[in-house]
Design an enzyme around this catalytic site. Structure first.
Site, PDB file in Angstrom:
ATOM      1  N   GLY A   1     109.097  13.379  24.153  1.00 30.93           N
ATOM      2  CA  GLY A   1     109.274  14.445  23.225  1.00 30.93           C
ATOM      3  C   GLY A   1     108.989  13.867  22.145  1.00 30.93           C
ATOM      4  O   GLY A   1     108.324  14.740  21.048  1.00 30.93           O
ATOM      5  N   CYS A   2     108.667  12.482  21.321  1.00 34.09           N
ATOM      6  CA  CYS A   2     108.374  12.027  20.007  1.00 34.09           C
ATOM      7  C   CYS A   2     106.980  11.484  20.191  1.00 34.09           C
ATOM      8  O   CYS A   2     106.389  10.324  21.643  1.00 34.09           O
ATOM      9  CB  CYS A   2     110.301  10.988  19.938  1.00 34.09           C
ATOM     10  SG  CYS A   2     111.088  11.654  19.827  1.00 34.09           S
ATOM     11  N   GLU A   3     106.282  12.179  19.287  1.00 35.30           N
ATOM     12  CA  GLU A   3     104.661  10.794  19.193  1.00 35.30           C
ATOM     13  C   GLU A   3     105.284   9.874  19.350  1.00 35.30           C
ATOM     14  O   GLU A   3     104.189   8.939  19.387  1.00 35.30           O
ATOM     15  CB  GLU A   3     103.285  11.653  18.357  1.00 35.30           C
ATOM     16  CG  GLU A   3     103.300  13.474  18.447  1.00 35.30           C
ATOM     17  CD  GLU A   3     102.689  13.013  17.272  1.00 35.30           C
ATOM     18  OE1 GLU A   3     102.266  13.166  16.266  1.00 35.30           O
ATOM     19  OE2 GLU A   3     101.937  14.480  17.854  1.00 35.30           O
ATOM     20  N   SER A   4     105.940   9.059  17.781  1.00 36.90           N
ATOM     21  CA  SER A   4     106.241   7.907  17.814  1.00 36.90           C
ATOM     22  C   SER A   4     107.030   7.495  18.972  1.00 36.90           C
ATOM     23  O   SER A   4     107.737   7.824  19.635  1.00 36.90           O
ATOM     24  CB  SER A   4     106.945   7.936  16.142  1.00 36.90           C
ATOM     25  OG  SER A   4     105.836   7.790  15.453  1.00 36.90           O
TER      26      SER A   4
END
Length: 138
Positions: free
Chosen positions: A51-54
């Site tokens: 759920g994190c781009e990074s």
């Protein structure tokens, strides 16, 4: 806001003393450099926060009813945001962790402008994962 752990109180005081946005941004970067590194084995898919781009990895440990989390990310700014989030949640019991208001915490530090929608979603995913770990029976 709930009573803050001592580390969170010190974090709030440090950011309150930062005069302007540039000082808070530098402080945020320094905070990120203080994160305890995760071992290569801990940077596993099991510990990855989705759920994190990074890329973000989260490890949580429960001792005597109190949670301690460690996190890592390749993204420099995100490391700083993770560091101040950890200051807010480390030392809490599961029930207290469930009541943490992340937006209020970052607002109190003067860091709301760093919470773009994608960063906010990512940090919410980290907090959600913390709460999942705290709710698991083992």
């Amino acid at each position: 806001m709930n009573a803050l752990p001592a580390a969170a109180q010190r974090t709030r005081e440090a950011f309150a003393q930062a005069g302007g946005w540039e000082q808070r941004a530098r402080l945020l970067m320094r905070w990120g450099e203080k994160l305890e590194p995760l071992a290569d084995a801990e940077r596993s898919d099991t510990n990855r926060v989705h759920g994190c781009e990074s890329l973000v990895w989260l490890v949580g440990e429960l001792h005597d009813g109190i949670w301690t989390f460690r996190a890592a990310s390749e993204a420099r700014l995100l490391r700083g945001l993770l560091a101040v989030l950890l200051e807010r949640v480390n030392g809490l019991a599961s029930a207290e962790l469930a009541r943490v208001d992340m937006a209020d915490w970052f607002e109190s530090l003067g860091l709301s402008r760093q919470l773009s929608p994608s960063r906010s979603n990512g940090l919410n995913a980290v907090l959600k994962r913390m709460r999942e770990l705290a709710a698991s029976p083992d």
